[in-house]
Design a protein around this motif. Structure first.
Motif, PDB file in Angstrom:
ATOM      1  N   THR A 136       0.862 -55.993 -35.024  1.00  0.00           N
ATOM      2  CA  THR A 136      -0.410 -56.074 -34.509  1.00  0.00           C
ATOM      3  C   THR A 136      -0.378 -55.815 -33.333  1.00  0.00           C
ATOM      4  O   THR A 136       0.454 -56.111 -32.699  1.00  0.00           O
ATOM      5  N   TYR A 137      -1.952 -56.485 -32.660  1.00  0.00           N
ATOM      6  CA  TYR A 137      -2.281 -56.051 -31.341  1.00  0.00           C
ATOM      7  C   TYR A 137      -1.242 -57.098 -30.323  1.00  0.00           C
ATOM      8  O   TYR A 137      -0.289 -57.543 -28.937  1.00  0.00           O
ATOM      9  N   GLU A 138      -1.412 -58.405 -31.110  1.00  0.00           N
ATOM     10  CA  GLU A 138      -1.118 -59.836 -30.743  1.00  0.00           C
ATOM     11  C   GLU A 138       1.108 -59.352 -30.091  1.00  0.00           C
ATOM     12  O   GLU A 138       1.470 -59.640 -29.408  1.00  0.00           O
ATOM     13  N   ALA A 183       5.543 -58.017 -26.950  1.00  0.00           N
ATOM     14  CA  ALA A 183       6.389 -57.931 -26.655  1.00  0.00           C
ATOM     15  C   ALA A 183       6.495 -56.467 -25.192  1.00  0.00           C
ATOM     16  O   ALA A 183       7.446 -57.451 -25.263  1.00  0.00           O
ATOM     17  N   ALA A 184       5.567 -56.899 -24.978  1.00  0.00           N
ATOM     18  CA  ALA A 184       4.452 -56.347 -23.236  1.00  0.00           C
ATOM     19  C   ALA A 184       5.267 -57.468 -21.924  1.00  0.00           C
ATOM     20  O   ALA A 184       5.503 -57.052 -21.065  1.00  0.00           O
ATOM     21  N   LEU A 185       5.101 -58.744 -23.007  1.00  0.00           N
ATOM     22  CA  LEU A 185       5.286 -59.680 -22.104  1.00  0.00           C
ATOM     23  C   LEU A 185       6.190 -59.752 -21.387  1.00  0.00           C
ATOM     24  O   LEU A 185       7.054 -60.387 -20.448  1.00  0.00           O
ATOM     25  N   ILE A 186       7.334 -59.962 -23.015  1.00  0.00           N
ATOM     26  CA  ILE A 186       8.665 -59.702 -22.686  1.00  0.00           C
ATOM     27  C   ILE A 186       9.448 -59.061 -21.043  1.00  0.00           C
ATOM     28  O   ILE A 186      10.121 -59.562 -20.736  1.00  0.00           O
ATOM     29  N   ALA A 203       5.748 -69.091 -15.470  1.00  0.00           N
ATOM     30  CA  ALA A 203       4.779 -67.657 -14.490  1.00  0.00           C
ATOM     31  C   ALA A 203       4.464 -69.251 -12.943  1.00  0.00           C
ATOM     32  O   ALA A 203       4.690 -67.961 -11.941  1.00  0.00           O
ATOM     33  N   ASP A 204       4.735 -70.659 -12.867  1.00  0.00           N
ATOM     34  CA  ASP A 204       4.322 -70.556 -11.812  1.00  0.00           C
ATOM     35  C   ASP A 204       6.154 -70.610 -10.566  1.00  0.00           C
ATOM     36  O   ASP A 204       6.198 -70.316  -9.786  1.00  0.00           O
ATOM     37  N   ILE A 205       7.041 -70.822 -11.458  1.00  0.00           N
ATOM     38  CA  ILE A 205       8.666 -71.006 -11.452  1.00  0.00           C
ATOM     39  C   ILE A 205       8.235 -69.696 -10.249  1.00  0.00           C
ATOM     40  O   ILE A 205       9.204 -68.942  -9.596  1.00  0.00           O
ATOM     41  N   LEU A 206       7.718 -68.270 -11.281  1.00  0.00           N
ATOM     42  CA  LEU A 206       7.645 -66.991 -10.987  1.00  0.00           C
ATOM     43  C   LEU A 206       6.667 -66.598  -9.521  1.00  0.00           C
ATOM     44  O   LEU A 206       7.398 -65.817  -9.111  1.00  0.00           O
ATOM     45  N   GLY A 207       6.553 -67.651  -9.265  1.00  0.00           N
ATOM     46  CA  GLY A 207       4.739 -67.839  -8.261  1.00  0.00           C
ATOM     47  C   GLY A 207       3.961 -66.178  -8.550  1.00  0.00           C
ATOM     48  O   GLY A 207       3.076 -66.350  -7.767  1.00  0.00           O
ATOM     49  N   VAL A 208       4.053 -66.312  -9.628  1.00  0.00           N
ATOM     50  CA  VAL A 208       2.889 -65.504 -10.226  1.00  0.00           C
ATOM     51  C   VAL A 208       1.839 -66.358 -10.983  1.00  0.00           C
ATOM     52  O   VAL A 208       2.295 -66.567 -11.898  1.00  0.00           O
ATOM     53  N   PRO A 209      -0.060 -65.951 -10.816  1.00  0.00           N
ATOM     54  CA  PRO A 209      -0.640 -66.272 -11.670  1.00  0.00           C
ATOM     55  C   PRO A 209      -0.747 -66.523 -13.172  1.00  0.00           C
ATOM     56  O   PRO A 209      -0.397 -64.886 -13.440  1.00  0.00           O
ATOM     57  N   ALA A 210      -0.861 -66.502 -13.916  1.00  0.00           N
ATOM     58  CA  ALA A 210       0.004 -67.391 -15.401  1.00  0.00           C
ATOM     59  C   ALA A 210      -1.495 -65.758 -16.163  1.00  0.00           C
ATOM     60  O   ALA A 210      -0.725 -64.874 -16.568  1.00  0.00           O
ATOM     61  N   LYS A 211      -2.642 -65.578 -15.592  1.00  0.00           N
ATOM     62  CA  LYS A 211      -3.353 -64.700 -15.345  1.00  0.00           C
ATOM     63  C   LYS A 211      -3.152 -63.085 -15.213  1.00  0.00           C
ATOM     64  O   LYS A 211      -2.869 -61.932 -16.158  1.00  0.00           O
ATOM     65  N   ALA A 212      -2.459 -63.311 -14.129  1.00  0.00           N
ATOM     66  CA  ALA A 212      -1.467 -62.079 -13.603  1.00  0.00           C
ATOM     67  C   ALA A 212      -0.425 -61.589 -14.639  1.00  0.00           C
ATOM     68  O   ALA A 212      -0.099 -60.508 -14.493  1.00  0.00           O
ATOM     69  N   LEU A 213       0.239 -62.365 -14.994  1.00  0.00           N
ATOM     70  CA  LEU A 213       1.818 -62.099 -15.991  1.00  0.00           C
ATOM     71  C   LEU A 213       0.494 -61.034 -17.319  1.00  0.00           C
ATOM     72  O   LEU A 213       1.376 -60.037 -17.348  1.00  0.00           O
ATOM     73  N   MET A 214      -0.091 -61.702 -17.348  1.00  0.00           N
ATOM     74  CA  MET A 214      -0.605 -61.506 -18.577  1.00  0.00           C
ATOM     75  C   MET A 214      -1.652 -60.002 -18.535  1.00  0.00           C
ATOM     76  O   MET A 214      -1.030 -58.739 -19.297  1.00  0.00           O
ATOM     77  N   GLU A 215      -1.529 -59.978 -17.357  1.00  0.00           N
ATOM     78  CA  GLU A 215      -2.963 -58.457 -16.576  1.00  0.00           C
ATOM     79  C   GLU A 215      -1.648 -57.274 -16.821  1.00  0.00           C
ATOM     80  O   GLU A 215      -2.165 -56.765 -17.244  1.00  0.00           O
ATOM     81  N   ARG A 216      -0.647 -57.916 -16.349  1.00  0.00           N
ATOM     82  CA  ARG A 216       0.408 -56.433 -16.224  1.00  0.00           C
ATOM     83  C   ARG A 216       0.648 -56.512 -17.077  1.00  0.00           C
ATOM     84  O   ARG A 216       1.737 -55.157 -17.625  1.00  0.00           O
ATOM     85  N   ALA A 217       1.406 -57.529 -18.229  1.00  0.00           N
ATOM     86  CA  ALA A 217       2.051 -56.877 -19.705  1.00  0.00           C
ATOM     87  C   ALA A 217       0.873 -56.375 -19.926  1.00  0.00           C
ATOM     88  O   ALA A 217       1.387 -55.183 -21.075  1.00  0.00           O
ATOM     89  N   GLU A 218      -0.180 -56.591 -20.722  1.00  0.00           N
ATOM     90  CA  GLU A 218      -1.489 -55.735 -21.054  1.00  0.00           C
ATOM     91  C   GLU A 218      -1.550 -53.850 -20.355  1.00  0.00           C
ATOM     92  O   GLU A 218      -1.360 -53.476 -21.587  1.00  0.00           O
ATOM     93  N   ALA A 219      -1.422 -54.529 -19.212  1.00  0.00           N
ATOM     94  CA  ALA A 219      -1.195 -52.957 -18.658  1.00  0.00           C
ATOM     95  C   ALA A 219      -0.025 -52.102 -19.105  1.00  0.00           C
ATOM     96  O   ALA A 219      -0.543 -50.983 -19.339  1.00  0.00           O
ATOM     97  N   ARG A 220       0.734 -52.618 -19.821  1.00  0.00           N
ATOM     98  CA  ARG A 220       1.862 -51.736 -20.637  1.00  0.00           C
ATOM     99  C   ARG A 220       1.921 -51.073 -22.377  1.00  0.00           C
ATOM    100  O   ARG A 220       2.758 -50.367 -22.285  1.00  0.00           O
ATOM    101  N   LEU A 221       0.589 -51.655 -22.239  1.00  0.00           N
ATOM    102  CA  LEU A 221       0.195 -51.290 -23.850  1.00  0.00           C
ATOM    103  C   LEU A 221       0.188 -49.895 -23.971  1.00  0.00           C
ATOM    104  O   LEU A 221      -0.988 -49.437 -22.897  1.00  0.00           O
TER     105      LEU A 221
END
Length: 78
Positions: free
Chosen positions: A3-5, A10-13, A60-78
Motif C-alpha cells: 500500500t501507499y502507507e 519504508a521511505a520514512l525509515i 524529529a525534535d531530537i534531530l532538530g527537524v520539524p516532523a512535517k519536513a521529515l514526512m515531506e522528505r520521506a514522501e519525496a522519496r516515493l
C-alpha cells in the motif's frame, strides 16, 4: 500488495537513516536520547515495527527537524 502507507513508512525509515548519518548519530545514540532500548529503535529502523506517532515527533525534535519536513522528505522519496 504493498500500500501507499507501506511505501511511505519504508521511505520514512530511509529518511531517518539519512538524517542520522548527516548528524553522525547512531541508532544507539538515538535510543539513548529517546530513553528507550536500542532493540526497539532497531526494530523501527528495520521496519519490523511501526514508529508510534508520539515517538516520531520525539525523533524529529531530537534531530532538530520539524516532523512535517521529515514526512515531506520521506514522501519525496516515493
Amino acid at each position: 500488495m504493498e500500500t501507499y502507507e507501506d511505501r511511505l513508512e519504508a521511505a520514512l525509515i530511509v529518511q531517518l537513516r539519512v538524517e542520522l548519518a548527516e548528524r553522525d548519530m547512531s541508532q544507539q545514540e538515538l535510543a539513548a536520547a529517546l530513553d528507550m532500548p536500542a532493540g526497539t529503535v532497531s526494530r523501527y529502523m528495520k521496519g519490523h515495527r511501526s514508529i508510534p506517532m508520539p515517538t516520531f515527533f520525539r525523533i524529529a525534535d531530537i534531530l532538530g527537524v520539524p516532523a512535517k519536513a521529515l514526512m515531506e522528505r520521506a514522501e519525496a522519496r516515493l
